[in-house]
Design a protein around this motif. Structure first.
Motif, mmCIF file in Angstrom:
data_model
loop_
_atom_site.group_PDB
_atom_site.id
_atom_site.type_symbol
_atom_site.label_atom_id
_atom_site.label_comp_id
_atom_site.label_asym_id
_atom_site.label_seq_id
_atom_site.Cartn_x
_atom_site.Cartn_y
_atom_site.Cartn_z
ATOM 1 N N TRP A 1 0.828 -1.214 0.000
ATOM 2 C CA TRP A 1 0.000 0.000 0.000
ATOM 3 C C TRP A 1 0.860 1.261 0.000
ATOM 4 O O TRP A 1 0.512 2.256 -0.628
ATOM 5 C CB TRP A 1 -0.981 -0.002 1.164
ATOM 6 N N GLY A 2 1.992 1.222 0.675
ATOM 7 C CA GLY A 2 2.903 2.363 0.647
ATOM 8 C C GLY A 2 3.433 2.618 -0.759
ATOM 9 O O GLY A 2 3.526 3.764 -1.199
ATOM 10 N N ALA A 3 3.772 1.541 -1.469
ATOM 11 C CA ALA A 3 4.258 1.692 -2.841
ATOM 12 C C ALA A 3 3.161 2.243 -3.749
ATOM 13 O O ALA A 3 3.417 3.110 -4.593
ATOM 14 C CB ALA A 3 4.771 0.358 -3.374
ATOM 15 N N ILE A 4 1.950 1.747 -3.570
ATOM 16 C CA ILE A 4 0.833 2.232 -4.392
ATOM 17 C C ILE A 4 0.574 3.713 -4.124
ATOM 18 O O ILE A 4 0.430 4.512 -5.056
ATOM 19 C CB ILE A 4 -0.431 1.390 -4.143
ATOM 20 N N ILE A 5 0.524 4.105 -2.859
ATOM 21 C CA ILE A 5 0.282 5.508 -2.502
ATOM 22 C C ILE A 5 1.427 6.389 -3.011
ATOM 23 O O ILE A 5 1.201 7.484 -3.522
ATOM 24 C CB ILE A 5 0.076 5.653 -0.979
ATOM 25 N N GLY A 6 2.656 5.907 -2.905
ATOM 26 C CA GLY A 6 3.806 6.669 -3.398
ATOM 27 C C GLY A 6 3.746 6.888 -4.900
ATOM 28 O O GLY A 6 4.046 7.984 -5.396
ATOM 29 N N VAL A 7 3.361 5.854 -5.650
ATOM 30 C CA VAL A 7 3.264 5.990 -7.103
ATOM 31 C C VAL A 7 2.148 6.949 -7.483
ATOM 32 O O VAL A 7 2.300 7.780 -8.382
ATOM 33 C CB VAL A 7 3.064 4.606 -7.767
ATOM 34 N N VAL A 8 1.013 6.853 -6.803
ATOM 35 C CA VAL A 8 -0.091 7.779 -7.091
ATOM 36 C C VAL A 8 0.331 9.219 -6.763
ATOM 37 O O VAL A 8 0.059 10.146 -7.527
ATOM 38 C CB VAL A 8 -1.373 7.378 -6.332
ATOM 39 N N ALA A 9 1.024 9.412 -5.631
ATOM 40 C CA ALA A 9 1.490 10.759 -5.271
ATOM 41 C C ALA A 9 2.484 11.281 -6.312
ATOM 42 O O ALA A 9 2.429 12.459 -6.697
ATOM 43 C CB ALA A 9 2.128 10.740 -3.887
ATOM 44 N N LEU A 10 3.375 10.413 -6.777
ATOM 45 C CA LEU A 10 4.334 10.818 -7.822
ATOM 46 C C LEU A 10 3.599 11.179 -9.103
ATOM 47 O O LEU A 10 3.944 12.164 -9.771
ATOM 48 C CB LEU A 10 5.337 9.693 -8.082
ATOM 49 N N ALA A 11 2.579 10.419 -9.443
ATOM 50 C CA ALA A 11 1.802 10.700 -10.654
ATOM 51 C C ALA A 11 1.101 12.050 -10.544
ATOM 52 O O ALA A 11 1.083 12.829 -11.502
ATOM 53 C CB ALA A 11 0.783 9.590 -10.894
ATOM 54 N N VAL A 12 0.548 12.339 -9.373
ATOM 55 C CA VAL A 12 -0.120 13.629 -9.169
ATOM 56 C C VAL A 12 0.899 14.762 -9.240
ATOM 57 O O VAL A 12 0.656 15.795 -9.879
ATOM 58 C CB VAL A 12 -0.881 13.640 -7.823
ATOM 59 N N LEU A 13 2.054 14.572 -8.605
ATOM 60 C CA LEU A 13 3.096 15.603 -8.623
ATOM 61 C C LEU A 13 3.588 15.866 -10.042
ATOM 62 O O LEU A 13 3.721 17.017 -10.456
ATOM 63 C CB LEU A 13 4.258 15.186 -7.717
ATOM 64 N N LEU A 14 3.866 14.806 -10.788
ATOM 65 C CA LEU A 14 4.316 14.981 -12.162
ATOM 66 C C LEU A 14 3.220 15.597 -13.027
ATOM 67 O O LEU A 14 3.499 16.405 -13.915
ATOM 68 C CB LEU A 14 4.767 13.644 -12.761
ATOM 69 N N GLY A 15 2.009 15.219 -12.779
ATOM 70 C CA GLY A 15 0.896 15.795 -13.523
ATOM 71 C C GLY A 15 0.767 17.285 -13.266
ATOM 72 O O GLY A 15 0.497 18.067 -14.179
ATOM 73 N N TRP A 16 1.004 17.702 -12.055
ATOM 74 C CA TRP A 16 0.898 19.116 -11.696
ATOM 75 C C TRP A 16 2.121 19.891 -12.171
ATOM 76 O O TRP A 16 2.007 20.935 -12.797
ATOM 77 C CB TRP A 16 0.736 19.237 -10.177
#
Length: 182
Positions: free
Chosen positions: A37-52
């Motif tokens: 779950w930590g890896a999943i949350i980290g990837v989603v956070a990275l995706a949001v950051l890169l998207g922004w």
């Protein structure tokens, strides 16, 4: 449909691929699930950051990371596996030419089954391989302990005949001696 070099009605030999394997896994642990779950949350956070930050589609990052997360989680849970590449016993990966037999022992009164690999004479374990202390019921030097309900001898024998090289035997170690599984 007719296949070249085959008898009428016979199917061609199945292609041996990485997905054709036999494996036994350990039960889910809280630590492994937290890591997943930590890896999943980290990837989603990275995706949001890169998207922004880069005006990039975050879905690309998520889709690209899913296979790596899945493989990492699966590798943490595998106790015993064999496939086209070789054999994995615990964290030790062995090539097929170094293994002669799989040894299975089910000690009386235990909830565990022992699955091991017997090495050919002269074969060396990879550097850094950790070997468990010798168990009285197990004659193979390299083995793992699995939950008995997760292991089925018939399935292992069938998959070994199908995917393992012809020289590999599955041997059952019993108090009265060893026998080749059929």
């Amino acid at each position: 449909m007719s296949y070249p070099n085959s008898t009428a009605g016979a199917r061609p030999a199945r292609r041996r691929g990485r997905w054709e394997r036999y494996k036994v896994t350990r039960p889910f642990s809280g630590q492994d699930l937290a890591g997943l779950w930590g890896a999943i949350i980290g990837v989603v956070a990275l995706a949001v950051l890169l998207g922004w930050a880069l005006d990039m589609k975050g879905g690309v990052v998520i889709v690209a990371a899913i296979p790596f997360i899945s493989q990492w989680f699966d590798s943490r849970r595998i106790l015993f596996q064999f496939d086209a590449a070789g054999v994995r016993v615990g964290n030790v990966i062995l090539p097929w030419n170094g293994v002669t037999q799989f040894v299975v022992a089910t000690p009386q009164g235990s909830e565990q089954a022992l699955i091991g690999a017997r090495l050919r004479p002269g074969a060396m374990l990879p550097a850094g391989a950790q070997v468990q202390p010798q168990h009285p019921a197990m004659s193979a030097p390299l083995y793992v302990s699995v939950q008995r309900h997760k292991f089925e001898l018939g399935t292992m024998v069938t998959k070994a005949r199908k995917y393992a090289p012809a020289h590999i035997q599955v041997v059952v170690a019993e108090p009265s001696g060893e026998r080749v599984a059929s």
